[in-house]
Design a protein around this motif. Structure first.
Motif, mmCIF file in Angstrom:
data_model
loop_
_atom_site.group_PDB
_atom_site.id
_atom_site.type_symbol
_atom_site.label_atom_id
_atom_site.label_comp_id
_atom_site.label_asym_id
_atom_site.label_seq_id
_atom_site.Cartn_x
_atom_site.Cartn_y
_atom_site.Cartn_z
ATOM 1 N N SER A 183 -1.856 -4.720 -0.776
ATOM 2 C CA SER A 183 -0.643 -4.676 0.045
ATOM 3 C C SER A 183 0.471 -3.878 -0.623
ATOM 4 C CB SER A 183 -0.161 -6.100 0.346
ATOM 5 O OG SER A 183 0.217 -6.772 -0.849
ATOM 6 N N ARG A 184 0.504 -3.885 -1.956
ATOM 7 C CA ARG A 184 1.546 -3.159 -2.688
ATOM 8 C C ARG A 184 1.149 -1.719 -2.994
ATOM 9 N NH1 ARG A 184 5.333 -6.248 -5.550
ATOM 10 N NH2 ARG A 184 5.293 -4.703 -7.223
ATOM 11 N N GLY A 185 -0.134 -1.423 -2.911
ATOM 12 C CA GLY A 185 -0.591 -0.081 -3.230
ATOM 13 C C GLY A 185 -0.521 0.247 -4.705
ATOM 14 N N GLN A 186 -0.496 -0.767 -5.548
ATOM 15 C CA GLN A 186 -0.457 -0.589 -7.002
ATOM 16 C C GLN A 186 -0.795 -1.913 -7.668
ATOM 17 O OE1 GLN A 186 2.358 -1.790 -9.138
ATOM 18 N NE2 GLN A 186 3.897 -2.329 -7.622
ATOM 19 N N THR A 187 -1.170 -1.847 -8.935
ATOM 20 C CA THR A 187 -1.578 -3.060 -9.654
ATOM 21 C C THR A 187 -0.504 -3.578 -10.591
ATOM 22 O OG1 THR A 187 -2.651 -1.674 -11.341
ATOM 23 C CG2 THR A 187 -4.029 -2.509 -9.549
ATOM 24 N N GLY A 188 0.635 -2.898 -10.654
ATOM 25 C CA GLY A 188 1.736 -3.393 -11.470
ATOM 26 C C GLY A 188 1.349 -3.563 -12.927
ATOM 27 N N GLU A 189 1.630 -4.751 -13.458
ATOM 28 C CA GLU A 189 1.364 -5.035 -14.869
ATOM 29 C C GLU A 189 0.005 -5.688 -15.097
ATOM 30 O OE1 GLU A 189 3.170 -3.818 -17.028
ATOM 31 O OE2 GLU A 189 4.918 -3.287 -15.818
ATOM 32 N N LEU A 190 -0.866 -5.622 -14.112
ATOM 33 C CA LEU A 190 -2.203 -6.190 -14.273
ATOM 34 C C LEU A 190 -2.937 -5.456 -15.392
ATOM 35 C CD1 LEU A 190 -4.166 -8.298 -13.066
ATOM 36 C CD2 LEU A 190 -5.030 -6.489 -11.572
ATOM 37 N N SER A 191 -3.462 -6.208 -16.346
ATOM 38 C CA SER A 191 -4.107 -5.619 -17.522
ATOM 39 C C SER A 191 -5.543 -5.211 -17.218
ATOM 40 C CB SER A 191 -4.087 -6.620 -18.681
ATOM 41 O OG SER A 191 -4.925 -6.191 -19.732
ATOM 42 N N GLY A 192 -5.847 -3.946 -17.451
ATOM 43 C CA GLY A 192 -7.206 -3.465 -17.258
ATOM 44 C C GLY A 192 -8.185 -4.098 -18.230
#
Length: 252
Positions: A183-192
């Protein structure tokens, strides 16, 4: 020269001790390294099983640490779903409560306690970075008290139900975070790194589930969990480099 030889012997002994402790029993060590029988099937199964066990340990116990460190370093929880974090906290609590109710020794549930602490800290940090620091601070002692009360006074049927259903909130947690990313079109600070470890752990759990001949429903649940981990990993690769307004403002 003697010192070098002693060092080599000590190093070899340390490697052997590690192998015997974590990967195989003495008889398998002799098959592989003394008799050079590397195709000994029973020992290969033992090594594979223990390797998967370590894989699961890394994928479950340590998976959240990179995420926590990233949040602390960046000073932001943008893109991380609080609902997902709460569901994950609930999923990690079931196994711990079960061990407490059954009065297992600390060695049997210490890693579960470590996982719950990380999950609770995650929720607390998300609240903190959203300006709800008081709620985040209260969460830790309140949730800890609930777990202790359940572990001390809970009944075995309740603990068993929490244990057997712990995979469901984990699946929901991944689905909620994946939905947030989409929904945001990005993963923000989510750690890979955290997502990668969780993905590896979910694959290992499928292997264990199949080896233990678990029920079809349990196998499907683990497969679904692995699929959602794959979705999260794909989102990180797809949305890589995109940050939201909050992170952009901090960087500026």
């Amino acid at each position: 020269m003697a010192t070098s030889e002693d060092s080599a012997v000590d190093a070899t002994s340390s490697v052997k001790d590690f192998i015997l402790l974590y990967l195989m029993p003495e008889k398998c060590y002799e098959h592989f390294f003394t008799n050079f029988n590397v195709l000994h099937v029973p020992c290969l199964k033992i090594v594979l099983s223990k390797t998967v066990g370590l894989w699961i340990l890394l994928g479950t116990v340590l998976a959240q640490l990179p995420q926590l460190l990233r949040m602390r370093r960046r000073g932001s929880a943008e893109g991380l779903s609080l609902g997902s974090a709460v569901l994950h906290l609930f999923s990690t609590s079931g196994p711990l409560v079960y061990c407490l109710v059954r009065d297992f020794p600390l060695s049997a549930w210490s890693e579960k306690l470590f996982t719950v602490i990380q999950a609770a800290w995650m929720c607390s940090l998300i609240l903190h970075y959203r300006g709800r620091t008081t709620q985040g601070l209260l969460l830790l002692p309140v949730y800890g008290a609930v777990v202790v009360l359940l572990g001390r006074y809970g009944r075995t049927p309740l603990a068993s139900a929490l244990l057997s259903s712990s995979i469901l909130p984990l699946i929901a947690s991944k689905a909620v975070q994946a939905g947030t990313n989409f929904s945001r079109g990005q993963t923000g600070e989510l750690s890979g790194v955290s997502v990668m470890l969780a993905w590896a752990g979910s694959l290992a759990l499928i292997f264990v589930s199949l080896q233990e001949e678990a029920t079809l429903l349990a196998n499907l649940a683990h497969v679904l969990s692995a699929c959602l981990s794959t979705v999260l990993l794909t989102q990180i690769l797809w949305y890589g480099g995109r940050i939201g307004t909050e992170s952009r403002a901090k960087s500026e």
